[in-house]
Design a protein around this motif. Structure first.
Motif, PDB file in Angstrom:
ATOM      1  N   VAL A  18     -35.941  15.961  -0.846  1.00  0.00           N
ATOM      2  CA  VAL A  18     -35.938  17.065   0.118  1.00  0.00           C
ATOM      3  C   VAL A  18     -34.906  16.797   1.214  1.00  0.00           C
ATOM      4  O   VAL A  18     -34.131  17.690   1.579  1.00  0.00           O
ATOM      5  N   ASP A  19     -34.871  15.578   1.741  1.00  0.00           N
ATOM      6  CA  ASP A  19     -33.877  15.229   2.765  1.00  0.00           C
ATOM      7  C   ASP A  19     -32.463  15.363   2.215  1.00  0.00           C
ATOM      8  O   ASP A  19     -31.566  15.866   2.883  1.00  0.00           O
ATOM      9  N   HIS A  20     -32.259  14.883   0.992  1.00  0.00           N
ATOM     10  CA  HIS A  20     -30.942  14.973   0.356  1.00  0.00           C
ATOM     11  C   HIS A  20     -30.544  16.435   0.150  1.00  0.00           C
ATOM     12  O   HIS A  20     -29.413  16.835   0.434  1.00  0.00           O
ATOM     13  N   GLN A  40     -27.534  25.488  -4.081  1.00  0.00           N
ATOM     14  CA  GLN A  40     -26.839  24.388  -4.748  1.00  0.00           C
ATOM     15  C   GLN A  40     -27.813  23.292  -5.187  1.00  0.00           C
ATOM     16  O   GLN A  40     -27.415  22.229  -5.612  1.00  0.00           O
ATOM     17  N   VAL A  41     -29.100  23.582  -5.092  1.00  0.00           N
ATOM     18  CA  VAL A  41     -30.128  22.620  -5.477  1.00  0.00           C
ATOM     19  C   VAL A  41     -31.149  23.323  -6.361  1.00  0.00           C
ATOM     20  O   VAL A  41     -31.641  24.395  -6.019  1.00  0.00           O
ATOM     21  N   ASN A  70     -27.022   9.675 -12.019  1.00  0.00           N
ATOM     22  CA  ASN A  70     -27.925   8.826 -11.247  1.00  0.00           C
ATOM     23  C   ASN A  70     -27.683   9.075  -9.763  1.00  0.00           C
ATOM     24  O   ASN A  70     -27.143   8.230  -9.063  1.00  0.00           O
ATOM     25  N   VAL A  71     -28.072  10.233  -9.292  1.00  0.00           N
ATOM     26  CA  VAL A  71     -27.830  10.622  -7.903  1.00  0.00           C
ATOM     27  C   VAL A  71     -28.620   9.712  -6.973  1.00  0.00           C
ATOM     28  O   VAL A  71     -29.828   9.548  -7.130  1.00  0.00           O
ATOM     29  N   LEU A 107     -22.465  11.210  -0.879  1.00  0.00           N
ATOM     30  CA  LEU A 107     -22.059  11.427  -2.265  1.00  0.00           C
ATOM     31  C   LEU A 107     -21.851  12.915  -2.522  1.00  0.00           C
ATOM     32  O   LEU A 107     -20.955  13.310  -3.243  1.00  0.00           O
ATOM     33  N   VAL A 108     -22.706  13.729  -1.954  1.00  0.00           N
ATOM     34  CA  VAL A 108     -22.608  15.178  -2.138  1.00  0.00           C
ATOM     35  C   VAL A 108     -21.357  15.709  -1.457  1.00  0.00           C
ATOM     36  O   VAL A 108     -20.632  16.520  -2.012  1.00  0.00           O
TER      37      VAL A 108
END
Length: 182
Positions: free
Chosen positions: A94-96, A106-107, A170-171, A178-179
């Motif tokens: 959720v934070d990511h 986008q999620v 492997n996010v 990274l995003v």
């Protein structure tokens, strides 16, 4: 003199015993390393560059979601009802997801389970930051993404020919940068 010889022999035997035990511990550590590698298999059969099967489903809000409509850098998370590792990973996901530049479009979050009532808390936590799809373990999205275990998080990008491919298998949910780099 006899006492000194006995002491040297005793110390030598203790050293040999220590060496044998140390070699045994090293061998067991190697065995455990191999066992851990077997356990740490990814929870999906996809790697970077693999294409995702075409899919078309409705999210919990009734909006159509398909492979050709996902924007570049879409993060797709798979969670299971009753899965303790899923519950532990949920706050990080959720934070990511909240840091994604495209917002909740986008999620994508997939909640797998047999009973929608059991999934309510997961869906409620994910809805503000992601498009949520609820379905069974053999559903359209777990099949298209070749999911074997939960939780699983991937990043995908569409190609010019319309195919969707994995760009990160492997996010790391603890690293929002990274995003931004993708």
């Amino acid at each position: 003199m006899l006492f000194l010889i006995a002491a040297v022999i005793l110390v030598g035997l203790v050293c040999v015993l220590d060496l044998v035990l140390t070699l045994g511990v090293i061998r067991r550590l190697r065995e455990h390393t191999e066992l851990l590698k077997a356990v740490e298999n990814p929870s999906h059969d996809l790697t970077v560059g693999d294409a995702i099967e075409a899919f078309s489903v409705e999210d919990v809000e009734g909006r159509r979601l398909s492979a050709d409509r996902l924007p570049a850098g879409t993060v797709v998370g798979f969670f299971s009802v009753g899965c303790q590792p899923c519950r532990a990973a949920l706050p990080k996901f959720v934070d990511h997801a909240a840091t994604m530049p495209g917002g909740r479009d986008q999620v994508v979050a997939v909640v797998a389970g047999a009973d929608a009532a059991d999934a309510e808390s997961l869906v409620a936590a994910l809805r503000p930051v992601a498009r949520v799809v609820f379905g069974d373990y053999e559903g359209v999205l777990p099949t298209a993404f070749k999911i074997k275990g939960y939780p699983s998080v991937l990043m995908v990008d569409p190609l010019a020919d319309g195919r969707l491919v994995v760009t990160n298998d492997n996010v790391d949910l603890s690293r929002a940068e990274l995003v931004a780099a993708a």
